[in-house]
Design an enzyme around this catalytic site. Structure first.
Site, PDB file in Angstrom:
ATOM      1  N   VAL A 159       0.828  -1.207   0.000  1.00  0.00           N
ATOM      2  CA  VAL A 159       0.000   0.000   0.000  1.00  0.00           C
ATOM      3  C   VAL A 159       0.860   1.254   0.000  1.00  0.00           C
ATOM      4  CG1 VAL A 159      -1.721   1.318   1.303  1.00  0.00           C
ATOM      5  CG2 VAL A 159      -1.935  -1.165   1.111  1.00  0.00           C
TER       6      VAL A 159
ATOM      7  N   CYS B 107      -5.597  -9.710   1.756  1.00  0.00           N
ATOM      8  CA  CYS B 107      -6.725  -8.905   2.245  1.00  0.00           C
ATOM      9  C   CYS B 107      -7.923  -9.726   2.699  1.00  0.00           C
ATOM     10  CB  CYS B 107      -7.159  -7.915   1.161  1.00  0.00           C
ATOM     11  SG  CYS B 107      -5.930  -6.650   0.795  1.00  0.00           S
TER      12      CYS B 107
END
Length: 451
Positions: free
Chosen positions: A11, A268
């Site tokens: 990220v 995730c």
């Protein structure tokens, strides 16, 4: 704007590179000195299409720099993004130690800011449980009297297409309390929204935090739903490809995330579902549909192994029933266009086959180094898809790399002992494979058995 991005994982790196692309000046911060040195040379630790080009471009322009010193840029920063990991704890919750440690360091470094400076916007970009913004605020406030505000700004990036997702978002979610915070965040994102026509959502921080978990949970639920429909389709003689197109045409449902496969993986969905279930238990909300989604996915990740065992007549209690059998495995990453093997079905498939005495020869376009580091020589590794098929009793497809779909199946057949494919991604049509003389097992469609 001047922006600190703390954490240079998936990220953080994507955010840093894309904010630099938008014209902001970015300082990436990471505690790993070796990683910082590599990034400063333009060497990315992750595989993500388009990322290397942005790193090279903006390192050369000076818009993007990396350091191990968080204090180096905080005095003049408009915003600081927290992009460190939140790994899964033993009880399923997100481990917040890295996020809170960074918050503490930010609080200590705030003394370098002028007392009359505008409030620093501290942004939770990591996927975090509801209530994290308040915890981060408390950590910083305990260490400084300088003005700041904590904002929740969850990411919605898909591995393999993260650069496009960031540069052209369909929405930006910002959980903030003041107009100043919203102004800063809009200044960072407006050019992306102008390009994509995406929507801007301002809300309170807890709602923003829950939005991230709810979005991933919904997508995971859809995946498990279509996988169960696919399994039923096989039993009743239906074709899931027809079913998914027809139900996806309903505007209330839509076609996205209706492709059957060998279960979801990655960094995730599995972790975020467990974290959300933990939050639900803490607040007396059991979230039963999500619990069922997790269980359905656990079952689905064994779907190819079950088909292989059934085809080769594997019986319980027989030692090494697949000894002498060789299997080519196409794909190791949990999805195409990434090198991420976290929660990958391929790893479970390898484990199951090896335990049954089989030999596995694997290929992947990006993830072989990661698998070698994880399991070593438990399998053999092939330089090309075709090389993996040499002498194989069957070809197993675990990852939907486009090159696999475009493979020369006649050349593959010549390399193998038999024309036999177990396709976990439905890359080919059963009737086409039948016409070419293949035994072909896929998901949610009729099996083709060539005698």
């Amino acid at each position: 704007m001047q922006v600190l991005v703390i954490g240079s994982g998936y990220v953080g790196l994507v955010a840093a590179a894309c904010f630099a692309e938008a014209g902001h000046r970015i300082l990436g911060v990471d505690v790993d000195a070796a990683k910082v040195a590599a990034l400063s040379r333009g060497e990315s630790p992750i595989f993500e299409p388009g990322l290397d080009g942005l790193l090279t471009k903006h390192l050369a322009s000076g818009a993007l720099r990396f350091t191990t010193d968080l204090k180096a840029g905080i005095a003049d920063a408009d915003a600081t993004f927290i992009c460190v990991g939140t790994p899964q704890s033993e009880d399923g919750s997100a481990d917040m130690k890295y996020v809170l440690a960074v918050a503490s360091q930010i609080g200590e470094a705030m003394a370098l800011r002028a007392k009359d400076a505008k409030p620093l916007i501290v942004v939770d970009k990591s996927t975090v449980p509801v209530g994290t913004a308040a915890r981060v605020h408390a950590e910083i406030a305990a260490r400084t009297d300088r003005p700041f505000e904590v904002v929740s700004n969850p990411e919605f990036l898909r591995e393999g297409s993260a650069i496009g997702d960031f540069l052209e978002p369909d929405r930006v979610v910002v959980g903030c309390q003041t107009d100043h915070a919203e102004t800063v965040m809009k200044g960072l994102y407006q050019s992306f929204l102008d390009r994509s026509g995406g929507k801007w959502f301002r809300m309170d921080p807890p709602s923003a935090e829950l939005t991230k978990y709810a979005a991933n949970a919904m997508l995971a639920l859809r995946i498990s739903f279509i996988n169960e429909i696919a399994n039923l389709a096989e039993s009743v003689g239906a074709d899931v490809e027809h079913v998914k197109v027809a139900i996806g045409a309903d505007h209330r449902i839509g076609p996205a995330f209706l492709n059957p496969g060998p279960g979801f993986g990655g960094s995730c969905f599995p972790k975020d579902l467990q974290a959300l279930l933990k939050v639900g238990r803490e607040y007396g909300q059991p979230l039963m549909t999500l619990a069922a989604t997790v269980e359905a996915n656990r079952h689905q990740k064994q779907v190819i192994l079950r088909k292989v065992k059934a085809h080769f007549g594997v019986k319980a209690g027989v030692p090494a029933p697949l000894k002498g059998r060789r299997f080519a495995l196409w794909g190791l990453a949990f999805k195409a266009n990434t090198d991420d093997i976290r929660e990958s079905m391929a790893l479970e498939l390898i484990e199951g086959l090896v335990n049954l005495g089989a030999e596995v020869v694997a290929h992947d376009f990006a993830a072989m180094d990661a698998v070698k580091a994880r399991i070593g020589d438990k399998v053999r590794y092939a330089e090309t898809p075709l090389a993996a098929c040499e002498g194989a009793d069957a070809l197993l497809i675990a990852t939907e790399w486009p090159h696999y779909r475009d493979a020369d199946l006649e050349a593959v057949a010549k390399a193998m002992k038999a024309r036999r494919i177990f396709d976990g991604r439905n890359l080919f049509r059963p009737e086409a494979m039948e016409a070419k003389g293949w035994t072909y097992h896929s998901l949610g469609r009729r099996a083709v058995e060539v005698k």
